[in-house]
Enzyme design. Structure first.
Site, PDB file in Angstrom:
ATOM      1  N   ARG A  12     -27.279  45.019  -9.747  1.00 31.21           N
ATOM      2  CA  ARG A  12     -27.416  46.018  -8.660  1.00 31.21           C
ATOM      3  C   ARG A  12     -28.825  46.056  -8.059  1.00 31.21           C
ATOM      4  O   ARG A  12     -29.230  47.052  -7.467  1.00 31.21           O
ATOM      5  CB  ARG A  12     -27.012  47.409  -9.132  1.00 31.21           C
ATOM      6  CG  ARG A  12     -25.590  47.473  -9.639  1.00 31.21           C
ATOM      7  CD  ARG A  12     -25.050  48.879  -9.632  1.00 31.21           C
ATOM      8  NE  ARG A  12     -23.661  48.861 -10.044  1.00 31.21           N
ATOM      9  CZ  ARG A  12     -23.249  48.999 -11.304  1.00 31.21           C
ATOM     10  NH1 ARG A  12     -24.131  49.196 -12.265  1.00 31.21           N
ATOM     11  NH2 ARG A  12     -21.974  48.961 -11.591  1.00 31.21           N
ATOM     12  N   LYS A  52     -33.072  41.097   5.714  1.00 33.14           N
ATOM     13  CA  LYS A  52     -31.693  40.614   5.885  1.00 33.14           C
ATOM     14  C   LYS A  52     -31.475  39.465   4.916  1.00 33.14           C
ATOM     15  O   LYS A  52     -32.255  38.503   4.897  1.00 33.14           O
ATOM     16  CB  LYS A  52     -31.457  40.127   7.317  1.00 33.14           C
ATOM     17  CG  LYS A  52     -31.119  41.234   8.286  1.00 33.14           C
ATOM     18  CD  LYS A  52     -30.620  40.656   9.597  1.00 33.14           C
ATOM     19  CE  LYS A  52     -30.346  41.744  10.603  1.00 33.14           C
ATOM     20  NZ  LYS A  52     -29.987  41.185  11.926  1.00 33.14           N
ATOM     21  N   GLU A 102     -37.996  30.769  17.299  1.00 29.81           N
ATOM     22  CA  GLU A 102     -38.021  32.205  16.960  1.00 29.81           C
ATOM     23  C   GLU A 102     -39.337  32.844  17.418  1.00 29.81           C
ATOM     24  O   GLU A 102     -39.374  34.021  17.789  1.00 29.81           O
ATOM     25  CB  GLU A 102     -37.815  32.417  15.450  1.00 29.81           C
ATOM     26  CG  GLU A 102     -36.491  31.897  14.888  1.00 29.81           C
ATOM     27  CD  GLU A 102     -35.288  32.850  15.079  1.00 29.81           C
ATOM     28  OE1 GLU A 102     -35.385  33.822  15.864  1.00 29.81           O
ATOM     29  OE2 GLU A 102     -34.250  32.590  14.438  1.00 29.81           O
ATOM     30  N   LYS A 160     -42.056  41.759  14.419  1.00 33.70           N
ATOM     31  CA  LYS A 160     -40.874  41.970  13.577  1.00 33.70           C
ATOM     32  C   LYS A 160     -41.070  43.183  12.673  1.00 33.70           C
ATOM     33  O   LYS A 160     -40.146  44.010  12.520  1.00 33.70           O
ATOM     34  CB  LYS A 160     -40.565  40.720  12.748  1.00 33.70           C
ATOM     35  CG  LYS A 160     -39.345  40.958  11.865  1.00 33.70           C
ATOM     36  CD  LYS A 160     -38.422  39.811  11.727  1.00 33.70           C
ATOM     37  CE  LYS A 160     -37.136  40.249  11.014  1.00 33.70           C
ATOM     38  NZ  LYS A 160     -36.282  39.162  10.615  1.00 33.70           N
ATOM     39  N   GLU A 185     -30.467  47.998  11.592  1.00 38.38           N
ATOM     40  CA  GLU A 185     -29.894  47.561  12.875  1.00 38.38           C
ATOM     41  C   GLU A 185     -28.909  48.580  13.468  1.00 38.38           C
ATOM     42  O   GLU A 185     -27.828  48.224  13.936  1.00 38.38           O
ATOM     43  CB  GLU A 185     -29.220  46.194  12.715  1.00 38.38           C
ATOM     44  CG  GLU A 185     -29.150  45.440  14.031  1.00 38.38           C
ATOM     45  CD  GLU A 185     -28.741  43.980  13.856  1.00 38.38           C
ATOM     46  OE1 GLU A 185     -29.449  43.241  13.166  1.00 38.38           O
ATOM     47  OE2 GLU A 185     -27.707  43.608  14.425  1.00 38.38           O
ATOM     48  N   ARG A 207     -33.272  47.147  16.370  1.00 42.74           N
ATOM     49  CA  ARG A 207     -33.355  45.867  15.650  1.00 42.74           C
ATOM     50  C   ARG A 207     -32.428  44.815  16.265  1.00 42.74           C
ATOM     51  O   ARG A 207     -32.684  43.609  16.151  1.00 42.74           O
ATOM     52  CB  ARG A 207     -33.047  46.059  14.160  1.00 42.74           C
ATOM     53  CG  ARG A 207     -33.248  44.775  13.378  1.00 42.74           C
ATOM     54  CD  ARG A 207     -33.296  44.963  11.888  1.00 42.74           C
ATOM     55  NE  ARG A 207     -33.488  43.665  11.259  1.00 42.74           N
ATOM     56  CZ  ARG A 207     -33.836  43.473  10.004  1.00 42.74           C
ATOM     57  NH1 ARG A 207     -34.059  44.495   9.227  1.00 42.74           N
ATOM     58  NH2 ARG A 207     -33.982  42.245   9.520  1.00 42.74           N
ATOM     59  N   ASN A 209     -31.746  39.778  17.789  1.00 47.53           N
ATOM     60  CA  ASN A 209     -30.632  38.823  17.835  1.00 47.53           C
ATOM     61  C   ASN A 209     -30.548  38.096  19.177  1.00 47.53           C
ATOM     62  O   ASN A 209     -29.550  37.420  19.453  1.00 47.53           O
ATOM     63  CB  ASN A 209     -29.309  39.548  17.564  1.00 47.53           C
ATOM     64  CG  ASN A 209     -29.286  40.171  16.188  1.00 47.53           C
ATOM     65  OD1 ASN A 209     -29.865  39.629  15.259  1.00 47.53           O
ATOM     66  ND2 ASN A 209     -28.656  41.332  16.067  1.00 47.53           N
ATOM     67  N   HIS A 248     -28.897  34.735  19.537  1.00 49.34           N
ATOM     68  CA  HIS A 248     -28.278  34.424  18.246  1.00 49.34           C
ATOM     69  C   HIS A 248     -26.752  34.417  18.276  1.00 49.34           C
ATOM     70  O   HIS A 248     -26.136  33.678  17.506  1.00 49.34           O
ATOM     71  CB  HIS A 248     -28.773  35.394  17.171  1.00 49.34           C
ATOM     72  CG  HIS A 248     -30.141  35.051  16.661  1.00 49.34           C
ATOM     73  ND1 HIS A 248     -31.242  34.957  17.478  1.00 49.34           N
ATOM     74  CD2 HIS A 248     -30.590  34.755  15.409  1.00 49.34           C
ATOM     75  CE1 HIS A 248     -32.302  34.631  16.750  1.00 49.34           C
ATOM     76  NE2 HIS A 248     -31.936  34.501  15.495  1.00 49.34           N
ATOM     77  N   HIS A 272     -25.282  31.242  16.807  1.00 52.35           N
ATOM     78  CA  HIS A 272     -24.455  31.200  15.596  1.00 52.35           C
ATOM     79  C   HIS A 272     -23.137  30.469  15.863  1.00 52.35           C
ATOM     80  O   HIS A 272     -22.636  29.739  14.998  1.00 52.35           O
ATOM     81  CB  HIS A 272     -24.156  32.624  15.104  1.00 52.35           C
ATOM     82  CG  HIS A 272     -25.329  33.265  14.420  1.00 52.35           C
ATOM     83  ND1 HIS A 272     -25.369  34.595  14.078  1.00 52.35           N
ATOM     84  CD2 HIS A 272     -26.516  32.749  13.996  1.00 52.35           C
ATOM     85  CE1 HIS A 272     -26.523  34.866  13.474  1.00 52.35           C
ATOM     86  NE2 HIS A 272     -27.233  33.763  13.425  1.00 52.35           N
ATOM     87  N   HIS A 312     -31.027  25.981  12.606  1.00 56.90           N
ATOM     88  CA  HIS A 312     -30.813  27.336  13.120  1.00 56.90           C
ATOM     89  C   HIS A 312     -31.675  27.595  14.369  1.00 56.90           C
ATOM     90  O   HIS A 312     -31.190  28.092  15.380  1.00 56.90           O
ATOM     91  CB  HIS A 312     -31.138  28.360  12.021  1.00 56.90           C
ATOM     92  CG  HIS A 312     -31.081  29.779  12.490  1.00 56.90           C
ATOM     93  ND1 HIS A 312     -29.901  30.426  12.758  1.00 56.90           N
ATOM     94  CD2 HIS A 312     -32.065  30.673  12.772  1.00 56.90           C
ATOM     95  CE1 HIS A 312     -30.150  31.655  13.170  1.00 56.90           C
ATOM     96  NE2 HIS A 312     -31.465  31.826  13.182  1.00 56.90           N
TER      97      HIS A 312
END
Ligand code: NAD
Ligand code: GLY
Length: 358
Positions: A122, A144, A186, A228, A238, A242, A246, A249, A253, A266
């Site tokens: 956990r 993330k 990026e 960032k 997000e 936030r 993206n 993205h 993606h 990426h």
């Protein structure tokens, strides 16, 4: 040279250290924090062969016991199966709640190890040593973590912040050009979404950055991490702002998924996605042709791809619908407002909007 930024998240606030030629000092920096002495040092075969020895030696010098584990190298291995192998390693080596995990590598290692740290028992302390430009300016910061699903990028993951992000820009010396410029995509993103002056600075410093000039690189990494960190501090999970990170993205993606993970880097897929996002922004009236030309010109100056691969429109749309940015059937796109600012726009007539671009 060493500078420290901070991601301000109350009692989970953590430092981002940016240094040069200081990977050997990692153990010393870590010993200043309240970190368990038993650590799993998780990397991949490629990065571990170059930096695993120096990192574990530095840890040992400062009283840490580290056990190394290497994942296979590549986006195609960012899977539940690789994750399972990390859990197996941790359990077989009797790691307990009094232990921590160090992720040594690019975004693939960082995202997977981050998710393992978030979920093992956990949650155990996580330390990021990002070794690609992309990981240094983006993936190691902000919490993330994820693995891919065959139907979509990063669909299984968690928000989980590290205790420290330790950036040594000198490790980029061994990174190949294609991976290096993928990270620049990026960096350019931050200029487009948040900082026009930074965008102009990037236009003026292409050659220095291409040559990995250390002061230009340090400035670009610091500026990216500052942007960032500020956005993550304002909206960790997000719920609102936030989402602007993206930019490019959703389409990017889809490119990664449709072509088979690992075919495009990426950052390359994001470069293609930013070109598409800019063209939609032009179509929707939030930027000019000149803005699109400048963005595409800058991406090309870094030898990044911009043309979308030739997949069917319906396949692109289906893939984008599976992305995390779809809520109640509507696709929210991040569009640029000029350069240096963005607007979030809900798109309901997705087919019409994309068919005019592709
Ligand atoms: P990567 O991790 O696959 O690294 C690229 C290549 O560089 C690999 O072959 C790796 O072994 C090698 N490498 C790494 N460091 C090196 C070094 N110093 N010297 C020589 N070789 C080195 O790719 P990436 O571009 O770093 O990361 C892409 C991943 O990051 C994607 O999975 C993407 O989804 C994820 N990402 C996550 C976030 C986030 O917020 N968590 C943000 C952006 C991207
Ligand atoms: N890379 C997107 C984010 O961190 O939110």
């Amino acid at each position: 040279m060493q500078e420290t930024l901070e991601v301000s998240l109350g009692d989970r606030t953590y430092p981002i250290i940016i240094a040069a030629n200081k990977i050997i000092s990692f153990g010393a920096e870590l010993s200043k924090l309240n970190i368990p002495k038993k650590l799993a040092l998780v990397s991949n075969q490629n990065v571990s062969a170059i930096y695993g020895g120096v990192v574990s030696c530095s840890l040992k010098q400062h009283g840490f016991e580290s056990i190394e584990f290497n994942l296979p190298d590549g986006e195609e291995f960012k899977t539940i199966e690789s994750l399972q192998s990390i859990y197996d390693f941790l359990i077989e080596n009797k790691f307990d709640r009094g232990c921590g995990i160090v992720a040594l590598g690019g975004g693939v290692v960082g995202d997977m190890v981050g998710f393992a740290a978030a979920t093992f028992l956990r949650g155990v302390p996580l330390i990021q040593i990002p070794t690609t430009l992309l990981a240094q300016v983006d993936s190691s910061v902000g919490g993330k973590t994820a693995v891919n699903h065959r139907l979509g990028k990063n669909l299984i993951g968690a928000f989980y912040q590290p205790e420290l992000v330790y950036i040594d820009i000198s490790v980029l010396d061994t990174l190949d050009y294609r991976d290096y410029v993928a990270g620049i995509a990026e960096v350019i993103k931050y200029g487009v979404i948040r900082d026009y002056e930074f965008f102009c600075w990037l236009e003026d410093n292409v050659e220095l950055l291409k040559n990995k000039d250390s002061s230009a690189l340090t400035y670009a990494i610091k500026k990216s991490c500052q942007i960032k960190a500020e956005i993550v501090a304002a909206d960790e999970r997000e719920g609102s702002i936030r989402a602007i990170l993206n930019y490019g993205h959703t389409f990017g993606h889809a490119v990664e998924m449709l072509s088979g993970y690992g075919t495009w880097k990426h950052g390359e897929a994001v470069a293609i996605g930013m070109n598409v996002a800019a063209k939609i922004s032009l179509q929707q009236g939030s930027c000019s042709q000149h803005d699109v030309d400048r963005l595409v010109g800058l991406l090309r100056a870094f030898d990044l791809p911009v043309a979308p691969p030739n997949y069917k429109l319906d396949d692109y749309i289906e893939s984008m619908r599976l992305d995390k940015k779809v809520k109640q059937g509507a696709l929210t796109l991040v569009l640029n407002r000029g350069l240096g600012d963005v607007v979030l726009q809900k798109i309901t007539n997705v087919k019409k909007v994309f068919s005019a671009i592709l």
